[in-house]
Design a protein around this motif. Structure first.
Motif, PDB file in Angstrom:
ATOM      1  N   GLN A   1      12.671  34.250 -16.197  1.00 34.37           N
ATOM      2  CA  GLN A   1      13.091  35.513 -16.798  1.00 34.37           C
ATOM      3  C   GLN A   1      13.450  35.308 -18.271  1.00 34.37           C
ATOM      4  O   GLN A   1      13.043  36.093 -19.127  1.00 34.37           O
ATOM      5  CB  GLN A   1      14.277  36.088 -16.035  1.00 34.37           C
ATOM      6  CG  GLN A   1      14.758  37.411 -16.583  1.00 34.37           C
ATOM      7  CD  GLN A   1      15.923  37.974 -15.790  1.00 34.37           C
ATOM      8  OE1 GLN A   1      16.569  37.283 -15.019  1.00 34.37           O
ATOM      9  NE2 GLN A   1      16.183  39.243 -15.987  1.00 34.37           N
TER      10      GLN A   1
ATOM     11  N   GLU B   1       8.987  34.673 -12.471  1.00 33.52           N
ATOM     12  CA  GLU B   1       8.479  36.008 -12.751  1.00 33.52           C
ATOM     13  C   GLU B   1       7.091  35.956 -13.367  1.00 33.52           C
ATOM     14  O   GLU B   1       6.642  34.911 -13.827  1.00 33.52           O
ATOM     15  CB  GLU B   1       9.448  36.744 -13.690  1.00 33.52           C
ATOM     16  CG  GLU B   1      10.807  36.942 -13.060  1.00 33.52           C
ATOM     17  CD  GLU B   1      11.711  37.872 -13.838  1.00 33.52           C
ATOM     18  OE1 GLU B   1      11.266  38.473 -14.833  1.00 33.52           O
ATOM     19  OE2 GLU B   1      12.874  38.009 -13.412  1.00 33.52           O
TER      20      GLU B   1
ATOM     21  N   GLN C   1      11.405  37.003 -21.383  1.00 32.37           N
ATOM     22  CA  GLN C   1      12.138  37.914 -22.261  1.00 32.37           C
ATOM     23  C   GLN C   1      11.989  37.477 -23.722  1.00 32.37           C
ATOM     24  O   GLN C   1      11.715  38.290 -24.595  1.00 32.37           O
ATOM     25  CB  GLN C   1      13.621  37.960 -21.869  1.00 32.37           C
ATOM     26  CG  GLN C   1      14.438  38.932 -22.703  1.00 32.37           C
ATOM     27  CD  GLN C   1      14.040  40.386 -22.493  1.00 32.37           C
ATOM     28  OE1 GLN C   1      13.813  40.824 -21.371  1.00 32.37           O
ATOM     29  NE2 GLN C   1      13.940  41.134 -23.576  1.00 32.37           N
TER      30      GLN C   1
ATOM     31  N   THR D   1       7.796  39.426  -9.489  1.00 29.96           N
ATOM     32  CA  THR D   1       8.491  38.195  -9.137  1.00 29.96           C
ATOM     33  C   THR D   1       7.633  37.305  -8.244  1.00 29.96           C
ATOM     34  O   THR D   1       6.770  37.784  -7.504  1.00 29.96           O
ATOM     35  CB  THR D   1       9.823  38.479  -8.433  1.00 29.96           C
ATOM     36  OG1 THR D   1       9.568  39.268  -7.274  1.00 29.96           O
ATOM     37  CG2 THR D   1      10.790  39.205  -9.342  1.00 29.96           C
TER      38      THR D   1
END
Length: 163
Positions: free
Chosen positions: A96, A141, A100, A157
């Motif tokens: 994640q 993810e 990001q 996911t």
């Protein structure tokens, strides 16, 4: 004079391609074998070791179907991304935090060229494959990191169950 016009036109074409490379230019599979760098979510796999192919459909409603997949630690999987939309999409696997950070960089530099074995750029109506060896258990993810797609919810996911 024609030579100068040709050179100028070529320069414009190359620069336009570079500026809009992520949105409109085709992304080709690397000619060389992928660099096998261990990541938290696994390592590039060998196509000969694939025992299962999972197809992830991508659409312009900024969704993946399915949005969750499960594999076993030690599995080498072909993730096949099928773009059923009208715009370029991509699939990138990671943590994640990594996704990001990458999404934020793509928002700042949407024309940035990048190609890693854990990502595939897929033009409309086409498909792209990632062959990945999931040698670490955990929850990871996948996402489309093209500017605006990730923030619109184009992510999913992966659960890697321990051996």
């Amino acid at each position: 004079m024609n030579t100068i016009k040709f050179i100028a036109a070529s320069a414009l074409l190359v620069s336009a391609s570079a500026v809009f490379s992520h949105e409109s230019a085709p992304h080709h599979a690397p000619v060389t074998a992928p660099v096998k760098e261990q990541k938290a979510w696994g390592i590039a796999g060998d196509a000969q070791a694939v025992r299962r192919t999972i197809t992830l459909r991508m659409t312009d409603d900024m969704r993946f179907t399915p949005s969750h997949i499960e594999v076993r630690e030690g599995d080498t999987i072909r993730l096949r991304a099928a773009n059923q939309g009208q715009v370029l999409h991509e699939i990138v696997i990671g943590t994640q935090t990594d996704l990001q950070a990458h999404a934020e960089m793509m928002a700042k530099h949407p024309g940035m060229e990048h190609d890693e074995p854990y990502m595939a750029h897929v033009p409309p109506g086409q498909r792209g494959d990632i062959v990945w060896h999931f040698n670490r258990a955990g929850r990871f993810e996948f996402a489309c990191l093209i500017a605006g797609h990730f923030s619109a919810g184009m992510k999913g996911t992966i659960t890697v169950k321990p051996k």
